[in-house]
Design an enzyme around this catalytic site. Structure first.
Site, PDB file in Angstrom:
ATOM      1  CE1 TYR A  90       6.379  -1.207 -10.559  1.00  0.00           C
ATOM      2  CE2 TYR A  90       4.687  -2.152  -9.151  1.00  0.00           C
ATOM      3  CZ  TYR A  90       5.257  -2.005 -10.393  1.00  0.00           C
ATOM      4  OH  TYR A  90       4.710  -2.649 -11.461  1.00  0.00           O
ATOM      5  CE  LYS A 108      15.335   4.046 -22.249  1.00  0.00           C
ATOM      6  NZ  LYS A 108      15.477   4.106 -23.740  1.00  0.00           N
ATOM      7  CG  ASP A 149      14.804   1.063 -25.599  1.00  0.00           C
ATOM      8  OD1 ASP A 149      15.839   0.537 -25.124  1.00  0.00           O
ATOM      9  OD2 ASP A 149      14.821   2.104 -26.265  1.00  0.00           O
ATOM     10  CG  ASP A 178       4.758  -4.731 -13.996  1.00  0.00           C
ATOM     11  OD1 ASP A 178       4.201  -5.808 -13.706  1.00  0.00           O
ATOM     12  OD2 ASP A 178       4.138  -3.710 -14.350  1.00  0.00           O
ATOM     13  CG  ASP A 196       2.220  -8.435 -17.972  1.00  0.00           C
ATOM     14  OD1 ASP A 196       2.499  -9.077 -16.931  1.00  0.00           O
ATOM     15  OD2 ASP A 196       1.127  -7.851 -18.145  1.00  0.00           O
TER      16      ASP A 196
HETATM   17  C1  IPM Z   1       2.485  -7.872 -11.144  1.00  0.00           C
HETATM   18  C2  IPM Z   1       1.332  -6.927 -11.133  1.00  0.00           C
HETATM   19  C3  IPM Z   1       1.475  -5.965  -9.955  1.00  0.00           C
HETATM   20  C4  IPM Z   1       2.737  -5.172 -10.172  1.00  0.00           C
HETATM   21  C5  IPM Z   1       0.272  -5.048  -9.719  1.00  0.00           C
HETATM   22  C6  IPM Z   1      -1.013  -5.828  -9.530  1.00  0.00           C
HETATM   23  C7  IPM Z   1       0.499  -4.131  -8.545  1.00  0.00           C
HETATM   24  O1  IPM Z   1       1.240  -6.264 -12.344  1.00  0.00           O
HETATM   25  O2  IPM Z   1       2.688  -8.583 -10.137  1.00  0.00           O
HETATM   26  O3  IPM Z   1       3.179  -7.944 -12.150  1.00  0.00           O
HETATM   27  O4  IPM Z   1       2.738  -4.183 -10.913  1.00  0.00           O
HETATM   28  O5  IPM Z   1       3.758  -5.537  -9.601  1.00  0.00           O
HETATM   29 MG    MG Z   2       2.588  -6.992 -13.832  1.00  0.00          MG
END
Ligand code: IPM
Ligand code: MG
Length: 359
Positions: A140, A196, A229, A253, A257
């Site tokens: 990032y 990885k 993975d 990240d 999710d």
């Molecule tokens: C998160 C989001 C952010 C990230 C985006 C909105 C920049 O996906 O907080 O998980 O990738 O960190």
């Molecule tokens: Mg995210």
């Protein structure tokens, strides 16, 4: 109880951010009336007003606050804005400036929602994972980060994954400390560190440094390593094997999710971003700004309310209040409270009212 006044800075942001943060604010005002609550523009709404998604003034207020509760940032109306002025840039700058390197993302399945998960009930019943995502380094932020034009006219996009030993050790220490307070008997009962290392140098360094730190200071905690993975696969195969999952910024990240889907809805998941002790923590729901449902009063406010719960616990020294908020959310769900993402018909306000009823 604390003596001096504590400040909670609200950054409602864009999309459903203002709606869900407002419900967290009502809960905060109810359970901690002495808390000083301030609010400021952040993200797209700040760009529209001031030409920048994060003003110097808001950044300074954040540095002075005890905790910051953010809603969400971003939306299609800012898609063509230059990258450094995009709402997401404000979020990354806020994280970087506050140096909140350890991002705690719990994936907890409330008993009443075990049937709402994308997975079979028996796989998620009792699920309680803590993802620790590195938040202020890695791909990032690594330099160079650019789109360049090559001599032959082709364009090339470059991002750089980079980690130093210090960056790895400080976030890993947080994961080990968390695992100490969460004893388990499952397969990966302590920290499961994901990278990885088979293809990435930064991943190899990550594995080596985590292993070293473990040997030096945290021998009492079980440590396992897994390629990221394979971890993605394990999260949906046998999620209850996992206790604390440690990952870098990008893998964290993605894996967080994925983990959110185990709990019934991404509208359920809070997060805490923490720096060194004594510095303000940044709290945010894991869900995004959800522009498609913004302004309709149907978004699930639980992730925002549980982010407040985490702020009470990790920044404000009010674990007793945090426990009460957590229990109230559980009771509201037990009583059948459901927003549309959970298969119900309650509005944002009604869901928050159902929670407030138990406070
Ligand atoms: C998160 C989001 C952010 C990230 C985006 C909105 C920049 O996906 O907080 O998980 O990738 O960190
Ligand atoms: Mg995210």
């Amino acid at each position: 109880m604390t003596t001096s006044t504590q400040t909670l800075l609200l950054l409602p942001g864009d999309g459903i951010g203002p709606e869900v943060t407002e419900e967290a604010r009502r809960v905060a005002a109810h359970v901690a009336p002495d808390l000083q609550i301030e609010s400021a523009f952040f993200g797209g709404v700040s760009y529209d007003r001031f030409g920048t998604p994060l003003t110097e003034e808001v950044m300074n207020s954040a540095r002075k606050a005890d905790a910051i509760l953010m809603g969400a940032v971003g939306g299609p109306q800012w898609d063509s804005v230059p990258r450094d002025k995009r709402p997401e840039a404000a979020l990354l700058a806020m994280r970087k400036n506050l140096d909140v390197y350890a991002n705690l993302r719990p994936a907890f399945c409330f008993p009443a929602l075990a049937g709402a998960s994308a997975l079979k009930r028996e796989l998620v019943e009792g699920l309680d994972i803590m993802i620790v995502r590195e938040l202020t380094s890695g791909v990032y932020f690594g330099q160079p980060k650019t789109i360049e034009t090559l001599p032959n006219g082709e364009r090339r996009g470059v991002d750089t994954q980079s980690y130093t030993t210090g960056e790895i050790r400080r976030v890993a220490a947080r994961a080990f400390e968390l695992a100490r307070g969460r004893s388990r008997t499952s397969k990966f009962a302590g920290v499961l560190s994901c990278e990885k290392s088979n293809v990435m140098e930064s991943g190899l360094l990550w594995r080596e440094e985590v292993t070293k730190l473990h040997a030096e200071k945290y021998g009492d905690v079980k440590l396992d390593h897994m390629l990221a993975d394979a971890a993605a696969m394990h999260l949906v195969k046998a999620p209850k094997d996992i206790n604390v999952l440690l990952a870098d910024n990008l893998f964290g990240d993605i894996l967080s999710d994925e983990a959110s889907m185990l709990t019934g809805s991404i509208g359920m998941l809070p997060s805490a971003a923490l720096g060194d002790p004594g510095t303000p923590g940044l709290y945010e729901p894991v869900h995004g700004s959800a522009p498609d449902i913004a302004g309709k009063n149907i978004a699930n406010p639980i992730a925002a309310i549980l982010s407040l719960e985490m702020a009470m616990r990790w920044s404000l020294g009010r674990a007793d209040i945090a426990d009460r908020i957590f229990a109230a959310v559980g009771k509201a769900l037990d009583g059948g409270a459901r927003t549309t993402d959970l298969g119900g018909a309650m509005s944002t306000r009604q869901m928050a009212d159902a929670i407030l009823k138990h406070l």
